[in-house]
Design a protein around this motif. Structure first.
Motif, PDB file in Angstrom:
ATOM      1  N   LEU A 408       8.786  -3.923 -24.245  1.00 20.65           N
ATOM      2  CA  LEU A 408       8.004  -3.718 -25.457  1.00 20.65           C
ATOM      3  C   LEU A 408       7.359  -5.031 -25.898  1.00 20.65           C
ATOM      4  O   LEU A 408       8.037  -5.945 -26.359  1.00 20.65           O
ATOM      5  N   GLY A 409       6.040  -5.110 -25.764  1.00 16.23           N
ATOM      6  CA  GLY A 409       5.323  -6.320 -26.141  1.00 16.23           C
ATOM      7  C   GLY A 409       4.634  -6.216 -27.475  1.00 16.23           C
ATOM      8  O   GLY A 409       4.191  -7.229 -28.036  1.00 16.23           O
ATOM      9  N   PHE A 410       4.506  -4.982 -28.005  1.00 16.35           N
ATOM     10  CA  PHE A 410       3.860  -4.774 -29.305  1.00 16.35           C
ATOM     11  C   PHE A 410       4.605  -3.690 -30.058  1.00 16.35           C
ATOM     12  O   PHE A 410       4.832  -2.589 -29.543  1.00 16.35           O
ATOM     13  N   LEU A 411       5.008  -3.997 -31.292  1.00 15.45           N
ATOM     14  CA  LEU A 411       5.708  -3.047 -32.154  1.00 15.45           C
ATOM     15  C   LEU A 411       5.114  -3.139 -33.545  1.00 15.45           C
ATOM     16  O   LEU A 411       5.032  -4.219 -34.122  1.00 15.45           O
ATOM     17  N   ASN A 412       4.701  -1.999 -34.098  1.00 12.87           N
ATOM     18  CA  ASN A 412       4.169  -1.969 -35.462  1.00 12.87           C
ATOM     19  C   ASN A 412       4.824  -0.816 -36.221  1.00 12.87           C
ATOM     20  O   ASN A 412       4.548   0.356 -35.962  1.00 12.87           O
ATOM     21  N   LEU A 413       5.720  -1.182 -37.147  1.00 11.06           N
ATOM     22  CA  LEU A 413       6.391  -0.205 -38.009  1.00 11.06           C
ATOM     23  C   LEU A 413       5.995  -0.412 -39.462  1.00 11.06           C
ATOM     24  O   LEU A 413       6.655   0.099 -40.371  1.00 11.06           O
ATOM     25  N   SER A 414       4.917  -1.124 -39.698  1.00 12.91           N
ATOM     26  CA  SER A 414       4.521  -1.488 -41.056  1.00 12.91           C
ATOM     27  C   SER A 414       4.043  -0.283 -41.856  1.00 12.91           C
ATOM     28  O   SER A 414       3.701   0.765 -41.304  1.00 12.91           O
ATOM     29  N   GLN A 427      14.973  -7.553 -28.054  1.00 12.27           N
ATOM     30  CA  GLN A 427      13.516  -7.486 -28.162  1.00 12.27           C
ATOM     31  C   GLN A 427      13.013  -7.578 -29.591  1.00 12.27           C
ATOM     32  O   GLN A 427      11.921  -8.095 -29.836  1.00 12.27           O
ATOM     33  N   CYS A 428      13.780  -7.095 -30.567  1.00 15.49           N
ATOM     34  CA  CYS A 428      13.323  -7.111 -31.954  1.00 15.49           C
ATOM     35  C   CYS A 428      13.145  -8.533 -32.491  1.00 15.49           C
ATOM     36  O   CYS A 428      12.432  -8.741 -33.473  1.00 15.49           O
ATOM     37  N   ASN A 429      13.800  -9.505 -31.859  1.00 15.29           N
ATOM     38  CA  ASN A 429      13.665 -10.888 -32.317  1.00 15.29           C
ATOM     39  C   ASN A 429      12.342 -11.525 -31.915  1.00 15.29           C
ATOM     40  O   ASN A 429      12.028 -12.646 -32.335  1.00 15.29           O
ATOM     41  N   THR A 430      11.547 -10.838 -31.097  1.00 13.60           N
ATOM     42  CA  THR A 430      10.301 -11.415 -30.606  1.00 13.60           C
ATOM     43  C   THR A 430       9.093 -11.070 -31.471  1.00 13.60           C
ATOM     44  O   THR A 430       8.007 -11.580 -31.223  1.00 13.60           O
ATOM     45  N   PHE A 431       9.268 -10.219 -32.480  1.00 10.49           N
ATOM     46  CA  PHE A 431       8.127  -9.742 -33.268  1.00 10.49           C
ATOM     47  C   PHE A 431       7.992 -10.511 -34.579  1.00 10.49           C
ATOM     48  O   PHE A 431       8.970 -10.990 -35.138  1.00 10.49           O
ATOM     49  N   SER A 435       4.823  -6.896 -38.160  1.00  9.84           N
ATOM     50  CA  SER A 435       5.314  -5.670 -37.528  1.00  9.84           C
ATOM     51  C   SER A 435       6.131  -4.813 -38.487  1.00  9.84           C
ATOM     52  O   SER A 435       6.336  -3.625 -38.234  1.00  9.84           O
ATOM     53  N   PHE A 436       6.601  -5.420 -39.594  1.00  5.36           N
ATOM     54  CA  PHE A 436       7.524  -4.725 -40.509  1.00  5.36           C
ATOM     55  C   PHE A 436       7.055  -4.722 -41.957  1.00  5.36           C
ATOM     56  O   PHE A 436       7.711  -4.123 -42.810  1.00  5.36           O
ATOM     57  N   GLU A 437       5.941  -5.377 -42.262  1.00 12.04           N
ATOM     58  CA  GLU A 437       5.505  -5.502 -43.649  1.00 12.04           C
ATOM     59  C   GLU A 437       5.139  -4.144 -44.243  1.00 12.04           C
ATOM     60  O   GLU A 437       4.872  -3.188 -43.529  1.00 12.04           O
ATOM     61  N   GLY A 438       5.161  -4.064 -45.578  1.00 13.63           N
ATOM     62  CA  GLY A 438       4.849  -2.806 -46.238  1.00 13.63           C
ATOM     63  C   GLY A 438       6.009  -1.845 -46.319  1.00 13.63           C
ATOM     64  O   GLY A 438       5.820  -0.661 -46.615  1.00 13.63           O
ATOM     65  N   ASN A 439       7.226  -2.322 -46.034  1.00 11.57           N
ATOM     66  CA  ASN A 439       8.460  -1.545 -46.197  1.00 11.57           C
ATOM     67  C   ASN A 439       9.339  -2.297 -47.193  1.00 11.57           C
ATOM     68  O   ASN A 439      10.152  -3.143 -46.789  1.00 11.57           O
ATOM     69  N   PRO A 440       9.214  -2.035 -48.498  1.00 11.39           N
ATOM     70  CA  PRO A 440       9.894  -2.850 -49.512  1.00 11.39           C
ATOM     71  C   PRO A 440      11.410  -2.909 -49.364  1.00 11.39           C
ATOM     72  O   PRO A 440      12.031  -3.877 -49.800  1.00 11.39           O
ATOM     73  N   LYS A 441      12.008  -1.911 -48.733  1.00  7.40           N
ATOM     74  CA  LYS A 441      13.464  -1.870 -48.642  1.00  7.40           C
ATOM     75  C   LYS A 441      13.995  -2.415 -47.320  1.00  7.40           C
ATOM     76  O   LYS A 441      15.192  -2.357 -47.069  1.00  7.40           O
ATOM     77  N   LEU A 442      13.120  -2.929 -46.485  1.00  5.23           N
ATOM     78  CA  LEU A 442      13.569  -3.597 -45.265  1.00  5.23           C
ATOM     79  C   LEU A 442      13.982  -5.024 -45.575  1.00  5.23           C
ATOM     80  O   LEU A 442      13.416  -5.671 -46.463  1.00  5.23           O
ATOM     81  N   CYS A 443      14.923  -5.549 -44.807  1.00  5.44           N
ATOM     82  CA  CYS A 443      15.371  -6.918 -45.037  1.00  5.44           C
ATOM     83  C   CYS A 443      15.762  -7.567 -43.719  1.00  5.44           C
ATOM     84  O   CYS A 443      15.928  -6.893 -42.707  1.00  5.44           O
TER      85      CYS A 443
END
Length: 532
Positions: A408-414, A427-431, A435-443
Motif C-alpha cells: 500500500l503506497g497511498f492511503l486516504n481515509l480523510s 505500513q500505517c507509519n509511512t503515511f 491521509s487522516f485529516e478531517g476525522n475529529p475523533k482520530l488520534c
C-alpha cells in the motif's frame, strides 16, 4: 537502440522490398533515395526521432513523396516528428495495393475531400490518431474487411454515420474514436461485428444510451465510453460478455442503482478494470458483482515477460486515478486490476466480500455517502497499492489489518467520522497527516492530537455489512452488559427471551432502563475486565 541518421546507401539496393527499423533512435530526415525505391512493399520507421517534410503528392523535383511507390502494401511512420499535409483520397487512389497505413502521432496532418474514392478491398489497418483529421470520411465505408480503425485524438465533429456498421463487417477488431468532438447518439448498428474486441469512444460529446446491439459482440475485451454526456442506467446486460476485461463509463450522467441482471448467472467473469466514477449512481455498492469478479482474485503471472491488455495488435491505453491523481497508462499490465466507484451517491456499508478481490491494485470509493465501519476484510487485499475511502461517513476505528498491506503506497481515509487511535505499526507509519485529516475523533501519529490513556469502549468483532448487523452488534452488547451486572445466568435468560420474541419494544425499554442503572453503579474498571 540504433541511433544516428539513416544511411542513404541502405535505400539503393535495387530489389529491396521490406525495411523495418522501428523502435530505435534514428534522427534526421528520410533519405531522398527511399522515394526512388520502386520495389519497396513494406516500410516501418515507427517510434524513432525522425523529422523533415514528407508529402504524398509530387510538388517538385526535391519533394519527398510516396506517390510513386505503387507497390507499397504497408506504411508505418507513427511516433515521429515529421511535417507534411497528406491528402488521404490522393494517397489511397495512388497506392492501390496499400493494406496498412499507420500515421498515428507521426506529425503528419491528414486531409480529405470526403469523396467516396476507390480503395483496395484488402485494406486491413488504418491508424490516423493525432493527424488533425476533421471528418469521418466516407472512404471508410468501402473498407469492408478493415480490422483496426483508430481515429483518436483528432478534430472530428458531427455524428457517427449510420453506415458505420458497414466498416469491417464481421472482421473488425478495434474501433477507436476517442478524444474528438463527436456529437449525437451511438447508432445501434453493431450486430454484425462479431469479432469486435475494442469499442473506444471516450472523450467526446455523445448523448443518449449505450446501444444494446453491443451485446452481440461476444469477443469484446474493452468498452470505454468515459467522458461523454451519456444518460442511462447501468448496462447490466454487458455482464454477459465473457471476455470483457475493461468497462469504463466514468464522467457521464449514468444514474440509478447498480442491479445485477436476473438473466446473467456469473456477470463480468473476466473484468479487470471497472471505472464508474463521476456519475450519479445511488443505493448500495454492487456486492453481487464483487462476488463474481473472478479475474480480480488470485491473479498469477503466467510468465516473467510483462503482459498487457491488448485489442487486436494494439495496446489499450487508459487514465486511472492512482494516489489521488490521474495517471495515464499508455499500456496497462494485465494483472493491474482497478475498481473506481468514486464521486457517486452510493450509500450503506462497504461489503466485506470486496476483501475477496485479493489481487486488486486500486480501490477508490471516495466522495460517496458510505456509512459504518471500514471492513477488516480489506486487509486481505494483499496486492493493493492505492486505497481511497475519503469523503464518506465512515465510523468506528481504523482496522489494524490495514497495517499489514505491505504494497500500500497511498492511503486516504480523510473527511470521515473515524474514531480512536491510528494503528502505529508497519505500513500505517509511512503515511502523512493528510491521509487522516478531517476525522475529529482520530488520534495518534501522524496527527497532532494525542490519544488519552483511558481505554475506549470495547467493540465486537465483525465488519457490519448492513444496518441489521450494526443493530445486532449493539443489541448483543446490551445483553453482555446486563449479564455482567445481573449475573451470567440472568443475562443469558434475558438474551434468549429478547431474541426469541423479536425484541418487543416494551422489553427493550426495560432492558435500556436496567442497563442505565447498572452503568451508573459501575466504575471505569469494567472496561478492563471484559474480553471480546
Amino acid at each position: 537502440m540504433l541511433s544516428g541518421t539513416l544511411p542513404s546507401s541502405l535505400f539503393t539496393l535495387p530489389s529491396l522490398e521490406y525495411i523495418r527499423l522501428a523502435k530505435n533512435k534514428f534522427r534526421g530526415n528520410i533519405p531522398l533515395e527511399l522515394f526512388s525505391l520502386h520495389s519497396l512493399k513494406g516500410l516501418s520507421l515507427a517510434s524513432n526521432k525522425l523529422t523533415g517534410q514528407i508529402d504524398v503528392l509530387d510538388n517538385g523535383s526535391i519533394s519527398q513523396t510516396f506517390q510513386l511507390l505503387t507497390n507499397l502494401t504497408y506504411i508505418d511512420l507513427s511516433s515521429n516528428s515529421f511535417r507534411g499535409d497528406w491528402d488521404l483520397d490522393a494517397l489511397l487512389s495512388s497506392l492501390t495495393n496499400l493494406e496498412t497505413l499507420i500515421l498515428a502521432n507521426s506529425g503528419v496532418s491528414v486531409t480529405t475531400s470526403n469523396a467516396n474514392h476507390y480503395v483496395n478491398p484488402k485494406f486491413g489497418i488504418l491508424s490516423l490518431a493525432s493527424c488533425n483529421l476533421k471528418v469521418f470520411t466516407v472512404s471508410f465505408r468501402a473498407m469492408t474487411i478493415l480490422k483496426h480503425l483508430d481515429l483518436s485524438n483528432n478534430n472530428i465533429q458531427g455524428h457517427i454515420p449510420e453506415w458505420v456498421g458497414e466498416i469491417g463487417v464481421e472482421r473488425l477488431l478495434v474501433l477507436d474514436l476517442s478524444n474528438n468532438s463527436i456529437t449525437g447518439t451511438i447508432p445501434n448498428v453493431f450486430e454484425d461485428w462479431s469479432g469486435l474486441e475494442g469499442f473506444i469512444l471516450n472523450g467526446n460529446q455523445l448523448e443518449g444510451k449505450i446501444p444494446t446491439s453491443l451485446n452481440k459482440c461476444q469477443n469484446l475485451r474493452i468498452i470505454d465510453l468515459g467522458n461523454n454526456h451519456l444518460n442511462d442506467t447501468f448496462p447490466s446486460w454487458l455482464g454477459d460478455l465473457p471476455k470483457l476485461q475493461a468497462l469504463v463509463l466514468r464522467s457521464n450522467y449514468f444514474h440509478g442503482g447498480i442491479e445485477a441482471s436476473s438473466t446473467v448467472k456469473s456477470p463480468f467473469p473476466a473484468l479487470r478494470v471497472l471505472d464508474l466514477s463521476n456519475n450519479g449512481f445511488v443505493r448500495q455498492l454492487p456486492s453481487k458483482y464483487f462476488q463474481n469478479f473472478n479475474a480480480m482474485k488470485n491473479v498469477v503471472k503466467r510468465s516473467q515477460k510483462p503482459e498487457y491488455i491488448q485489442v487486436g495488435r494494439m495496446y489499450y491505453s487508459i487514465i486511472v486515478v492512482v494516489k489521488g491523481t490521474d495517471r495515464d497508462f499508455k499500456q496497462i499490465l494485465i494483472e493491474y486490476t482497478v475498481v473506481d466507484l468514486s464521486n457517486n451517491k452510493f450509500e450503506g456499508y462497504i461489503p466485506s466480500i470486496i476483501g475477496n478481490l485479493n489481487s486488486l491494485k486500486v480501490l477508490n470509493l471516495s466522495h460517496n455517502s458510505l456509512t459504518g465501519r471500514i471492513p477488516q476484510a480489506l486487509g486481505k487485499i494483499l496486492e493493493i497499492e492505492s486505497l481511497d475511502l475519503s469523503w464518506n461517513k465512515l465510523t468506528r476505528e481504523i482496522p489494524q489489518t490495514l497495517a499489514d498491506l505491505t504494497f500500500l503506497g497511498f492511503l486516504n481515509l480523510s473527511q470521515n467520522d473515524l474514531v480512536g487511535p491510528i494503528p502505529q505499526r508497519k505500513q500505517c507509519n509511512t503515511f502523512q497527516g493528510d491521509s487522516f485529516e478531517g476525522n475529529p475523533k482520530l488520534c495518534g501519529l501522524p496527527l497532532p492530537k494525542k490519544c488519552s490513556e483511558r481505554p475506549q469502549e470495547p467493540q465486537l468483532e465483525g465488519d457490519g455489512d448492513g444496518n441489521g448487523d450494526a443493530e445486532e452488534s449493539e443489541f448483543t452488547w446490551k445483553v453482555v452488559m446486563m449479564g455482567y451486572g445481573c449475573g451470567t445466568l440472568l443475562g443469558f435468560v434475558l438474551g434468549y427471551l429478547m431474541l426469541s420474541t423479536g425484541k418487543p419494544k416494551w422489553f427493550n425499554a426495560v432492558a435500556d432502563a436496567a442497563e442505565h442503572m447498572i452503568l451508573k453503579r459501575q466504575n471505569n474498571s469494567i472496561y478492563n475486565n471484559i474480553s471480546l
